[in-house]
Design an enzyme around this catalytic site. Structure first.
Site, short mmCIF file in Angstrom:
data_model
loop_
_atom_site.label_atom_id
_atom_site.label_comp_id
_atom_site.label_asym_id
_atom_site.label_seq_id
_atom_site.Cartn_x
_atom_site.Cartn_y
_atom_site.Cartn_z
N HIS A 180 0.82 -1.20 0.00
CA HIS A 180 0.00 0.00 0.00
C HIS A 180 0.85 1.26 0.00
CE1 HIS A 180 0.49 -0.63 4.43
NE2 HIS A 180 0.57 0.70 4.46
N HIS A 224 4.01 7.15 3.75
CA HIS A 224 4.96 6.06 3.56
C HIS A 224 4.48 5.11 2.48
CE1 HIS A 224 2.19 4.13 6.55
NE2 HIS A 224 2.47 3.02 5.87
N GLU A 257 7.70 1.08 5.06
CA GLU A 257 7.17 0.06 5.95
C GLU A 257 7.38 -1.28 5.28
OE1 GLU A 257 3.01 -1.16 8.24
OE2 GLU A 257 2.91 0.16 6.49
#
Length: 134
Positions: free
Chosen positions: A7, A79, A130
């Site tokens: 994502h 992010h 991440e």
């Protein structure tokens, strides 16, 4: 080591307004809000055919997203999240290469119920990264 893009996370000051933009203007399917107190956020996921957009709203005054929004009041990309097959092996490899893992270095459980880690943006072209266990 790096897997698929899981994502792209976008910080918003108002989750309901952000959700409405994606639902009304773009016709996207958006999940119900999900509080993640361990990460200081409330999230929704915008489902796309090949990945997701995660909208993040601060949950509490100490939220890292609240600090991000202080510097970026209109919100913005916070992010990117990549999947890895083995988060511990990925962490150890990246640390050996000189990357900085944020926090304690131990994975936390993320919004998808899987272990996640964050990597310092200065080590990745100015982007907070991440990693999520696939």
């Amino acid at each position: 080591m790096i897997g698929r893009l899981n994502h792209v996370a976008i910080a918003v000051s108002d989750l309901a307004s952000g959700t409405a933009v994606y639902q009304s203007m773009l016709g996207a399917k958006v999940s119900e809000p999900q509080a993640e107190p361990d990460h200081g956020v409330t999230v929704v996921f915008v489902e796309l055919p090949n990945t997701k957009i995660e909208l993040l709203e601060p949950l509490g005054e100490n939220s890292p997203i609240a600090r991000f929004l202080e510097s970026n009041p209109s919100g913005g990309i916070h992010h990117v999240c990549y999947e890895v097959d083995d988060i511990i092996a990925a962490r150890d490899h990246l640390k050996n290469e000189g990357a900085r893992v944020l926090g304690t270095g131990e994975p936390k459980i993320g919004a998808h119920g899987k272990p996640v880690l964050f990597l310092h943006p200065k080590d990745f072209c100015g982007t907070l990264v991440e990693l999520e266990q696939a």
